[in-house]
Design a protein around this motif. Structure first.
Motif, PDB file in Angstrom:
ATOM      1  N   PHE A   1      -9.241  16.607  12.396  1.00 21.47           N
ATOM      2  CA  PHE A   1     -10.177  16.603  13.407  1.00 21.47           C
ATOM      3  C   PHE A   1      -9.587  16.213  14.741  1.00 21.47           C
ATOM      4  O   PHE A   1      -8.890  15.182  14.754  1.00 21.47           O
ATOM      5  CB  PHE A   1     -11.415  15.948  13.085  1.00 21.47           C
ATOM      6  CG  PHE A   1     -12.581  15.880  14.146  1.00 21.47           C
ATOM      7  CD1 PHE A   1     -13.128  17.203  14.434  1.00 21.47           C
ATOM      8  CD2 PHE A   1     -12.935  14.913  14.728  1.00 21.47           C
ATOM      9  CE1 PHE A   1     -14.200  17.362  15.209  1.00 21.47           C
ATOM     10  CE2 PHE A   1     -13.915  15.036  15.697  1.00 21.47           C
ATOM     11  CZ  PHE A   1     -14.483  16.239  15.858  1.00 21.47           C
ATOM     12  N   THR A   2      -9.615  17.017  15.927  1.00 24.42           N
ATOM     13  CA  THR A   2      -9.398  16.466  17.055  1.00 24.42           C
ATOM     14  C   THR A   2     -10.384  16.465  18.066  1.00 24.42           C
ATOM     15  O   THR A   2     -11.063  17.585  18.412  1.00 24.42           O
ATOM     16  CB  THR A   2      -8.215  17.179  17.723  1.00 24.42           C
ATOM     17  OG1 THR A   2      -7.005  17.479  16.691  1.00 24.42           O
ATOM     18  CG2 THR A   2      -7.700  16.803  19.127  1.00 24.42           C
ATOM     19  N   PRO A   3     -10.922  15.277  18.492  1.00 27.95           N
ATOM     20  CA  PRO A   3     -12.434  15.366  19.084  1.00 27.95           C
ATOM     21  C   PRO A   3     -12.083  15.491  20.425  1.00 27.95           C
ATOM     22  O   PRO A   3     -11.060  15.434  20.954  1.00 27.95           O
ATOM     23  CB  PRO A   3     -12.675  13.759  18.822  1.00 27.95           C
ATOM     24  CG  PRO A   3     -11.550  12.986  18.714  1.00 27.95           C
ATOM     25  CD  PRO A   3     -10.500  13.875  17.693  1.00 27.95           C
ATOM     26  N   LYS A   4     -13.046  15.733  21.019  1.00 27.36           N
ATOM     27  CA  LYS A   4     -13.129  16.189  22.527  1.00 27.36           C
ATOM     28  C   LYS A   4     -13.025  14.568  23.079  1.00 27.36           C
ATOM     29  O   LYS A   4     -13.739  13.739  22.466  1.00 27.36           O
ATOM     30  CB  LYS A   4     -14.465  16.620  23.129  1.00 27.36           C
ATOM     31  CG  LYS A   4     -14.450  16.903  24.550  1.00 27.36           C
ATOM     32  CD  LYS A   4     -15.864  17.822  24.913  1.00 27.36           C
ATOM     33  CE  LYS A   4     -16.129  17.887  26.304  1.00 27.36           C
ATOM     34  NZ  LYS A   4     -17.087  18.377  26.725  1.00 27.36           N
ATOM     35  N   GLN A   5     -12.257  14.567  24.160  1.00 28.72           N
ATOM     36  CA  GLN A   5     -12.389  13.248  24.904  1.00 28.72           C
ATOM     37  C   GLN A   5     -13.631  12.517  25.449  1.00 28.72           C
ATOM     38  O   GLN A   5     -13.819  12.869  26.922  1.00 28.72           O
ATOM     39  CB  GLN A   5     -11.168  13.208  25.804  1.00 28.72           C
ATOM     40  CG  GLN A   5      -9.815  12.991  25.364  1.00 28.72           C
ATOM     41  CD  GLN A   5      -9.569  12.069  24.396  1.00 28.72           C
ATOM     42  OE1 GLN A   5      -9.616  10.900  24.548  1.00 28.72           O
ATOM     43  NE2 GLN A   5      -9.082  12.515  22.974  1.00 28.72           N
ATOM     44  N   GLU A   6     -14.402  12.208  24.756  1.00 30.59           N
ATOM     45  CA  GLU A   6     -15.825  11.670  25.234  1.00 30.59           C
ATOM     46  C   GLU A   6     -15.844  10.056  25.388  1.00 30.59           C
ATOM     47  O   GLU A   6     -15.512   9.486  24.303  1.00 30.59           O
ATOM     48  CB  GLU A   6     -16.915  12.093  24.222  1.00 30.59           C
ATOM     49  CG  GLU A   6     -17.257  13.591  24.063  1.00 30.59           C
ATOM     50  CD  GLU A   6     -17.923  14.090  22.892  1.00 30.59           C
ATOM     51  OE1 GLU A   6     -19.098  14.245  22.808  1.00 30.59           O
ATOM     52  OE2 GLU A   6     -17.264  13.929  21.833  1.00 30.59           O
ATOM     53  N   ARG A   7     -16.307   9.642  26.472  1.00 34.46           N
ATOM     54  CA  ARG A   7     -16.075   8.174  26.782  1.00 34.46           C
ATOM     55  C   ARG A   7     -16.800   7.502  25.869  1.00 34.46           C
ATOM     56  O   ARG A   7     -16.424   6.446  25.309  1.00 34.46           O
ATOM     57  CB  ARG A   7     -16.548   8.073  28.176  1.00 34.46           C
ATOM     58  CG  ARG A   7     -16.420   6.527  28.623  1.00 34.46           C
ATOM     59  CD  ARG A   7     -16.721   6.485  30.009  1.00 34.46           C
ATOM     60  NE  ARG A   7     -16.470   5.040  30.676  1.00 34.46           N
ATOM     61  CZ  ARG A   7     -17.031   4.583  31.751  1.00 34.46           C
ATOM     62  NH1 ARG A   7     -17.743   5.530  32.633  1.00 34.46           N
ATOM     63  NH2 ARG A   7     -16.775   3.360  31.967  1.00 34.46           N
TER      64      ARG A   7
END
Length: 277
Positions: free
Chosen positions: A208-214
């Motif tokens: 899994f490569t997550p979106k860069q969410e703060r």
């Protein structure tokens, strides 16, 4: 979140201000979002209609406390959230959903404080209430957040098999919903680590490569580092944990519990072989 139609210029201005706060939150600009929501809350005190004043104030407070929690200031927000929950008791419709949002954020803070049994109880209560609202409003996104919180609480209580079932069972529903998918995926990896299934945990983490969410900064790296530690790959675990800590220190508030978690994991890795969690 949507307010009823404004009835004055000031009310319309506050409505626009609240929408700006929500947009800033969506863009991960937590400090600006909270400041905008607080300004909206202050402006609502000057509204003539009591009903409208209360509604705008509640929406603004919910927004402000939510972004503060996402930033990592949950401990500071807990008294305000508990007071807001009491204020919203007995409300109906969309305003009732606000209380559920605040209660979910409160449950997350309880988990951060190590009060996992209380967090589990609150999550279970929220799921019961959400099941009664499904025919009235779209609450499935909130339900996914509550389910992730429940799984996190179960991990904290050492009930990792139950946590795995919840996370794995709801991942298909969360697919494409960046925040929910990231949260459930990381919780799934954490639950596998808790069962000592480090090879599976690492494979799941790297799938899994997550979106860069703060708000999710460092989450995947932390559970990945724990899996690597469990496999005895200490150099890789240390590098991953250090990256997680650096990212958290850069993007989150200094009091965010994930920073403490990263430091604790890094110390465990550098002190020698131990148990991954």
């Amino acid at each position: 979140m949507k307010l009823s139609a404004p009835r004055s210029f000031r009310s319309r201005r506050l409505d626009a201000q609240l929408k700006r706060a929500l947009q800033l939150a969506k863009e991960d600009r937590f400090e600006e979002a909270e400041a905008e929501a607080r300004a909206c809350e202050a402006g609502a005190r000057r509204l003539w209609l009591h009903r409208r004043r209360r509604a705008v104030t509640w929406y603004a407070k919910t927004t402000a406390t939510a972004v503060a929690c996402a930033h990592g200031r949950g401990d500071d927000m807990l008294p305000e959230m508990e007071a807001l929950i009491a204020e919203l008791d007995g409300t109906t419709g969309s305003v009732r959903t606000l209380q559920l949002l605040v209660r979910n954020n409160r449950a997350a803070v309880l988990g951060w404080q190590g009060r996992h049994a209380e967090a589990e109880a609150e999550s279970q209560a929220l799921l019961r209430e959400l099941s009664r609202l499904k025919h009235l409003t779209k609450v499935w996104t909130l339900e996914l957040s509550v389910l992730d919180g429940l799984a996190e609480a179960l991990c904290g209580l050492g009930r990792h098999e139950e946590a795995e079932r919840i996370a794995r069972g709801n991942l298909p529903r969360a697919e494409g919903r960046d925040g929910a998918e990231t949260a459930l995926h990381c919780t799934l990896v954490r639950s596998l680590n808790g069962q000592g299934r480090y090879t599976e945990a690492l494979a799941e983490a790297r799938r899994f490569t997550p979106k860069q969410e703060r708000g999710h900064t460092g989450k995947l790296d932390l559970v990945t580092a724990a899996a690597l530690q469990g496999l005895g790959r200490h150099a890789e675990a240390e590098a991953t944990a250090r990256r997680a800590l650096a990212d958290c220190e850069t993007r989150l508030h200094p009091s965010h519990p994930r920073i403490r978690e990263a430091r604790t994991l890094l110390a465990r890795i550098t002190d020698g072989p131990g148990t991954a969690v």
